[in-house]
Write a protein that holds these residues in place. Sequence first.
Motif, PDB file in Angstrom:
ATOM      1  N   ASP A  86      47.333  68.312  93.856  1.00 34.82           N
ATOM      2  CA  ASP A  86      46.026  68.972  93.798  1.00 34.82           C
ATOM      3  C   ASP A  86      45.061  68.198  92.906  1.00 34.82           C
ATOM      4  OD1 ASP A  86      46.939  70.948  95.460  1.00 34.82           O
ATOM      5  OD2 ASP A  86      47.315  72.410  93.871  1.00 34.82           O
ATOM      6  N   TRP A  87      45.562  67.742  91.746  1.00 33.14           N
ATOM      7  CA  TRP A  87      44.708  66.965  90.840  1.00 33.14           C
ATOM      8  C   TRP A  87      44.261  65.665  91.508  1.00 33.14           C
ATOM      9  CZ3 TRP A  87      45.842  61.998  89.333  1.00 33.14           C
ATOM     10  CH2 TRP A  87      44.895  61.412  88.485  1.00 33.14           C
ATOM     11  N   GLN A  89      43.874  64.910  94.602  1.00 29.30           N
ATOM     12  CA  GLN A  89      42.889  65.130  95.656  1.00 29.30           C
ATOM     13  C   GLN A  89      41.498  65.332  95.065  1.00 29.30           C
ATOM     14  OE1 GLN A  89      43.493  68.613  98.201  1.00 29.30           O
ATOM     15  NE2 GLN A  89      42.997  67.343  99.956  1.00 29.30           N
ATOM     16  N   ARG A  90      41.432  66.066  93.954  1.00 29.11           N
ATOM     17  CA  ARG A  90      40.130  66.275  93.291  1.00 29.11           C
ATOM     18  C   ARG A  90      39.619  64.984  92.669  1.00 29.11           C
ATOM     19  NH1 ARG A  90      42.947  70.683  91.131  1.00 29.11           N
ATOM     20  NH2 ARG A  90      42.968  69.657  89.084  1.00 29.11           N
TER      21      ARG A  90
END
Length: 327
Positions: A86-87, A89-90
């Motif tokens: 998730d990190w 991708q951001r």
Amino acid sequence: MNPESRYVALIGAGSLEVLELKLRLVEMGVEESAILVFGPKLGTWEMSVDDDAAAIYLPLDEELLSKVGTVFLFTSDAQARQFVLDWAQRAGALVLDLSLQTGARGGWCNPLADEDTLRSRGALLSLPAPAALFLGLALNALEGQEIPSVDCHLFLPASVRGEAGVDELFQQSVSLLNFKALPTEIFGRQVAFNLFPSEAQPGDEVFGDQVRCISNRHLSMTLVSMQTPVFHNTGLSSLVHLQTAADPERRMRAVLKKQGYFHLFSGERWPSPAEVGQLESPILGVRRLRDDVLWIWMLFDNVKAGMAPLAARAFKSLRGKPAGGQS
């Protein structure tokens, strides 16, 4: 996304593959101070102490990851993996997913592929288990051959359980020779001078999916994994069932020789573990057992010729140039 411009993160410290990858990154010019080593789980600082040195592993924290441009994701811990993915991708970071449970986001890629092919996969590259990759590449050499099914036996070394597995195998061997009680904290049973079924690698469904992905073939796969009392060498014995067979052994050897990746076995004496440990790609032997069955046997050091060097090779192809697309 620029793998060269920022720090590199190794997530899943404690495995021999992580240590090997760190050495290879330094050898290719990545400053050691730019390689951040994180533990395998979310949480606090971790420390590893052995007889030679002590190592401190960073906790997974978004602030610590903020400078990172490339992540090598070894851990199979579900929470840690989701946090990192998730990190990344951001943040637009490149992730090379090296866990045995990879592939949920679009399949596996061949780390030996050319730069353009790797870049076309976007910012998340999921690598298959080395044995599945090597078998897929070998099946690619059977050009024009229909392959209904492949039956595999995978022989695993102690180091698939990390340095702790290697240490326990050594201690068990010493204890047996001295008629002492065996340590069994890592394997739960005697490994030394023993052979038994293991679940330390992907199951037959995952392994088969990886082989089908790399070989681009629709075939039926079976896999039995066995734990062996050796330190680092992984063996894969595959019975390839052919629907058509026009001298497949000779043709396969010719294609693999031209590709130049495998060390093709052609002698009378199969190499020793010490000899295999000096090689950075697998030794492969092939023999036709009958008209419709081809036996492919390969052996490789899972530290020197496994996930770490494959990941380093992919990183070297991608390093220093912009990549397009997100996965």
